[in-house]
Design an enzyme around this catalytic site. Structure first.
Site, PDB file in Angstrom:
ATOM      1  N   GLN A 131      -7.805  -4.743  62.392  1.00  0.00           N
ATOM      2  CA  GLN A 131      -8.033  -5.840  63.342  1.00  0.00           C
ATOM      3  C   GLN A 131      -8.941  -5.350  64.478  1.00  0.00           C
ATOM      4  O   GLN A 131      -8.532  -4.500  65.266  1.00  0.00           O
ATOM      5  CB  GLN A 131      -6.678  -6.278  63.916  1.00  0.00           C
ATOM      6  N   GLY A 132     -10.146  -5.891  64.556  1.00  0.00           N
ATOM      7  CA  GLY A 132     -11.098  -5.470  65.590  1.00  0.00           C
ATOM      8  C   GLY A 132     -11.177  -6.494  66.704  1.00  0.00           C
ATOM      9  O   GLY A 132     -12.136  -7.276  66.771  1.00  0.00           O
ATOM     10  N   SER A 134      -9.663  -5.617  70.325  1.00  0.00           N
ATOM     11  CA  SER A 134      -9.756  -4.960  71.636  1.00  0.00           C
ATOM     12  C   SER A 134     -11.052  -4.176  71.795  1.00  0.00           C
ATOM     13  O   SER A 134     -11.568  -3.610  70.831  1.00  0.00           O
ATOM     14  CB  SER A 134      -8.589  -3.994  71.826  1.00  0.00           C
ATOM     15  N   SER A 166      -6.004  -0.152  64.546  1.00  0.00           N
ATOM     16  CA  SER A 166      -5.012   0.503  63.692  1.00  0.00           C
ATOM     17  C   SER A 166      -5.495   0.519  62.250  1.00  0.00           C
ATOM     18  O   SER A 166      -6.005  -0.486  61.763  1.00  0.00           O
ATOM     19  CB  SER A 166      -3.679  -0.239  63.768  1.00  0.00           C
ATOM     20  N   GLU A 249       1.156 -12.597  65.539  1.00  0.00           N
ATOM     21  CA  GLU A 249       1.404 -11.190  65.892  1.00  0.00           C
ATOM     22  C   GLU A 249       2.671 -11.075  66.743  1.00  0.00           C
ATOM     23  O   GLU A 249       3.439 -10.142  66.631  1.00  0.00           O
ATOM     24  CB  GLU A 249       0.190 -10.658  66.663  1.00  0.00           C
TER      25      GLU A 249
END
Ligand SMILES: Cc1cc2nc3c(=O)[nH]c(=O)nc-3n(C[C@H](O)[C@H](O)[C@H](O)COP(=O)(O)OP(=O)(O)OC[C@H]3O[C@@H](n4cnc5c(N)ncnc54)[C@H](O)[C@@H]3O)c2cc1C
Length: 398
Positions: A131-132, A134, A166, A249
Site C-alpha cells: 500500500q503506497g 504515506s 509494508s 483498514e
C-alpha cells in the site's frame, strides 16, 4: 447481532476447527520468531500457507464466488477468523493489505476487467500487494501527498516517494495514491493506481525496525509508466477510493484481535503462576492481579464492540463509526497488555529471541516493541480521537 449461532454456522465452525487441526503447520512459530534472519523463508512459508487455505475454500470467504471467494456471510467470516486466532494459526500473507484493503477497493470501485484480473490472485497469494499511501510529509494528513502522475498517451508517468510501505520488497503490485491535478483542491486532484512493483524506475529501500525486522520500505518512483487501464475509480476521483480503503483498514481487520489478545492474556496469566518474584509466584501480587483483571475486562469489551461492528457491516454493507473506537481501543489495550508482561518479567524482559534464559523465547519484548506500531498505523491514536470527537460525537473542531 444474535449471539446464538445457527446449526449451519456451528457446522462451519466444526469444519474450520477440524481443517486447522489437520493442516496447521506445527513448527511455524519457531520460524516466525526467527523471521528477522530468515525473511525469505518466512515469506515463502506464508505464501504456501495462504495457498493451502485458498484451495480449501478458506481465503476471503465473504467475497463473491466468481472472484474466488465462497460467498459466505460476515458471521462465517467472523467464525473463521476466530477459529484461526484460537488455533494460533499464522495469518495469511496477503490478508492485511491484499484481502482487507485492495479487495474492497477494487470490488467497490474497479471495472469488471480489474475484478477478474486481480481479485482471484489476491486470494490465492499468487500476487502479493503493498500500500503506497504515506509520504515523508503526508501520513496523517494524507491529502497533502505530493507524488505526481502525468497523463501521457495511454499511460501515467509517476514520480515521487512513498514511506512505510509494508511488504513492499515482497509485493508484486501496490495500490498507489498520486496527484494528477495539482491545481485542484487537495482532496480533488488525487488518483488511485494499481502499480506493478517490477516496473522500471521503482527503487525499494527497506527500513530496519526496532524489533530487528525490516518489514517496510521507502519506495522511490522515477518516471514509472503505469497503463491507463490500471486507474481505479476515475481520474482525480482517488480520494473516494482511498476512503473505502481506510474504512476497511480500521474496521473489519480488527475482528480476530479479540481472540488473539485473549489468548495472549491467558498465556500471561499462566506465566504469572509459574514465574517467581520475591520468592513467591507473581500471581500472588495484588497489584498485578488487579492489572490482569482490568486487561481481562478490556478483552471482553473489545469482543462485544467487534460484534457490534460486524452487525453494522451486515446491515449497511460498510464499516461504521465503531471502527475508529475499536481501532483506538485495541491498539491502546495491546500496549497496556504487553507493558504488564514486561513489568511482570522484570529484568528477564531484556532477554530477546535466542538469548540464554529468555522467557517464552523472548516473545514478550518482541511483542512489546511491536505493540508501539499499532497506535500509529491505520491512523494514529490522536487522529482516531479527533475522528471520534468530530464525526461520532459531533463536537466542534478544535
Ligand atoms: C508498522 C507500520 C506499518 C505501516 N504500513 C504502511 C503501509 O503499508 N503503507 C502506507 O502507506 N503507510 C504505512 N504506514 C504509515 C502510517 O499510515 C503512518 O505512519 C500514519 O498514518 C501516521 O503518519 P505519520 O507517520 O506521517 O505521522 P504524522 O502525521 O507526522 O504524525 C506525527 C504525530 O502527530 C500526531 N498528529 C498528526 N496530525 C495531528 C492532528 N491533526 N491532531 C492531533 N495529532 C496529530 C500523530 O498522531 C502522530 O502522533 C505504516 C506505519 C507503521 C508504523
Amino acid at each position: 447481532m444474535n449471539l446464538n449461532y445457527t446449526p449451519e454456522e456451528e457446522q462451519f465452525r466444526h469444519h474450520v476447527r477440524a481443517w486447522l487441526n489437520e493442516h496447521l503447520p506445527r513448527d511455524w512459530q519457531q520460524l516466525a520468531r526467527a523471521q528477522s534472519k530468515r525473511m525469505d523463508e518466512w515469506m515463502a512459508f506464508l505464501k504456501r500457507w495462504q495457498r493451502q487455505l485458498y484451495e480449501a475454500g478458506l481465503a476471503g470467504i465473504s467475497w463473491p464466488k466468481q472472484y474466488g471467494g465462497r460467498g459466505a456471510t460476515m458471521i462465517e467470516q467472523l467464525i473463521l477468523i476466530e477459529e484461526m486466532a484460537r488455533a494460533q494459526a499464522p495469518n495469511m500473507l496477503n490478508i492485511s493489505i491484499g484481502i482487507e484493503l485492495v479487495g474492497p477497493a477494487i470490488m467497490h470501485h474497479g471495472t469488471e476487467a480489474q475484478k477478474q484480473r486481480y481479485l482471484p490472485k489476491i486470494l490465492s497469494a499468487e500476487e502479493i500487494w503493498s500500500q503506497g499511501f504515506s509520504e515523508p510529509a503526508a501520513g496523517s494528513d494524507l491529502a497533502s501527498l505530493q507524488t505526481r502522475a502525468l497523463v501521457k498517451d495511454d499511460s501515467f508517468v509517476v514520480n515521487g516517494q512513498k514511506v512505510w510501505m509494508s511488504w513492499a520488497e515482497y509485493s508484486d503490485y501496490c495500490i498507489l495514491l498520486v496527484r494528477t491535478d495539482p491545481t485542484a483542491p487537495k482532496h480533488k486532484g488525487i488518483s488511485f493506481l494499481l502499480v506493478d512493483m517490477r516496473s522500471p524506475g521503482i527503487t525499494i529501500r527497506p527500513t530496519k525496525q526496532i524489533t530487528g525486522e525490516a518489514e517496510f520500505s521507502e519506495v522511490f518512483f522515477d518516471d514509472v509508466v503505469v497503463p491507463r487501464e490500471n486507474l481505479v475509480g476515475g481520474l482525480n476521483q482517488g480520494w473516494n477510493v482511498a476512503m473505502t480503503v481506510l474504512a476497511h483498514e480500521r474496521g473489519t481487520s480488527a475482528i480476530g484481535y479479540q481472540v488473539r489478545l485473549r489468548t495472549e492474556l491467558d498465556g500471561l496469566i499462566r506465566l504469572t503462576k509459574q514465574f517467581e518474584r520475591n520468592g513467591r509466584p507473581a500471581s500472588q501480587d495484588p497489584l498485578l492481579r488487579q492489572k490482569l483483571a482490568q486487561a481481562y475486562s478490556e478483552v471482553e469489551i473489545l469482543k462485544h464492540n467487534i460484534y457490534r461492528a460486524v452487525t453494522q457491516i451486515m446491515r449497511t454493507g460498510k464499516p461504521g463509526p465503531e471502527s475508529s473506537i475499536i481501532k483506538l481501543f485495541w491498539s491502546e489495550m495491546d500496549r497496556r497488555q504487553k507493558e504488564i508482561g514486561m513489568e511482570m518479567l522484570g529484568l528477564y524482559s531484556q532477554l530477546v529471541h535466542e538469548s540464554k534464559g529468555a522467557i517464552d523465547d523472548g516473545w514478550w519484548p518482541h511483542a512489546f516493541l511491536w505493540s508501539r506500531a499499532g497506535t500509529i498505523y491505520a491512523g494514529s491514536s490522536e487522529i482516531q480521537r479527533n475522528i471520534i470527537a468530530e464525526r461520532v460525537l459531533g463536537m466542534p473542531k478544535g
